[in-house]
Design an enzyme around this catalytic site. Structure first.
Site, PDB file in Angstrom:
ATOM      1  N   HIS A 141       0.819  -1.211   0.000  1.00  0.00           N
ATOM      2  CA  HIS A 141       0.000   0.000   0.000  1.00  0.00           C
ATOM      3  C   HIS A 141       0.857   1.268   0.000  1.00  0.00           C
ATOM      4  O   HIS A 141       1.893   1.350   0.652  1.00  0.00           O
ATOM      5  CB  HIS A 141      -0.909   0.023   1.228  1.00  0.00           C
ATOM      6  CG  HIS A 141      -0.143   0.063   2.525  1.00  0.00           C
ATOM      7  ND1 HIS A 141       0.285   1.225   3.109  1.00  0.00           N
ATOM      8  CD2 HIS A 141       0.299  -0.932   3.333  1.00  0.00           C
ATOM      9  CE1 HIS A 141       0.942   0.969   4.231  1.00  0.00           C
ATOM     10  NE2 HIS A 141       0.969  -0.347   4.380  1.00  0.00           N
ATOM     11  N   HIS A 150      12.514  -0.860 -13.397  1.00  0.00           N
ATOM     12  CA  HIS A 150      12.336  -2.306 -13.483  1.00  0.00           C
ATOM     13  C   HIS A 150      12.439  -2.887 -12.074  1.00  0.00           C
ATOM     14  O   HIS A 150      13.501  -2.823 -11.449  1.00  0.00           O
ATOM     15  CB  HIS A 150      13.387  -2.953 -14.384  1.00  0.00           C
ATOM     16  CG  HIS A 150      13.211  -4.438 -14.525  1.00  0.00           C
ATOM     17  ND1 HIS A 150      14.235  -5.270 -14.912  1.00  0.00           N
ATOM     18  CD2 HIS A 150      12.141  -5.249 -14.325  1.00  0.00           C
ATOM     19  CE1 HIS A 150      13.797  -6.522 -14.953  1.00  0.00           C
ATOM     20  NE2 HIS A 150      12.527  -6.532 -14.590  1.00  0.00           N
TER      21      HIS A 150
END
Length: 240
Positions: A141, A150
């Site tokens: 979250h 990446h």
């Protein structure tokens, strides 16, 4: 998919094959892949190589969507260059989401994001454009991940982690809650990040420590030099 446009994948390497597999699984109309090395007409999963990247210019931006099939082994510069070039010409990049990914409806994924198999993205996470969230990665979250990033396979990002632009997080790394990683940083595989990492740093280990500063001008301390040396070492080992 926007207006049911046809798709062209840029690149025909391993990362592009993963993306093609996902798109075919979803019955998306992929009309071809580009590659400067493979002969015209060679087929990958029965989809043809249609030419080099310049062949995209035969199609208008209203006709097609692009998928950035350029992957990353620590250096996002080529992937970023491709995205920047075609975006400036008015082309749009499709996001590719594996059907097994679990993504909160309260998260935000920007243009060209790629989320691979088994990934979890929780509520209020924000993923910047042209970023790869690779296989079995967990983004908790409130995480904010920048552009051209990446996150390699098997990474865990605890809550409210902030990652800048053009960052590579190596396979199997873990980042504890609230950590900030600056732009253009490289985190080595298997690292456990418990302290903030400044921009342009190469860090790895348990716990991760900054080992060097990445010289973006291409000197011996540059990321490009580091990657080229690692690739040369790997080639020598295979040929030994």
């Amino acid at each position: 998919m926007e207006n049911n446009k046809s798709i062209i994948i840029i690149g025909a390497g391993d990362h592009s094959k993963i993306l093609l597999d996902i798109l075919l699984m979803q019955n998306v109309n992929v009309i071809g892949l580009t590659d400067k090395f493979l002969p015209l007409g060679i087929r990958i999963y029965n989809i043809p190589i249609i030419g080099t990247d310049d062949c995209i210019l035969r199609y208008s931006a209203e006709e097609i969507l692009l998928v950035n099939g350029i992957g990353s082994i620590g250096n996002m510069s080529l992937r970023r260059k491709i995205y920047k070039r075609f975006s400036a010409l008015g082309y749009k990049f499709m996001s590719v989401i594996h059907p097994s990914a679990v993504i909160s409806s309260r998260s935000v994924l920007n243009e060209g994001v790629q989320v691979l198999a088994g990934t979890i993205i929780n509520a209020e996470a924000f993923i910047g454009e042209n970023t790869i969230i690779n296989t079995k990665t967990s983004v908790d979250h409130g995480c904010v991940i920048g552009r051209n990033v990446h996150i390699a396979p098997g990474c865990t990002l605890s809550g409210c982690v902030k990652i800048g632009d053009n960052v590579h997080i190596g396979t199997g790394s873990s980042i504890i809650q609230g950590i900030k990683i600056g732009d253009d940083a490289l985190i080595g595989a298997g690292s456990v990040v418990v302290n903030d990492i400044q921009s342009n740093s190469k860090a790895y280990g348990v716990p991760a420590k900054i080992k060097s500063i990445i010289n973006t001008n291409g000197g011996r301390d540059s990321l490009a030099y580091y990657i080229s040396r690692r690739l040369e070492y790997g080639w020598r080992r295979r040929c030994a």
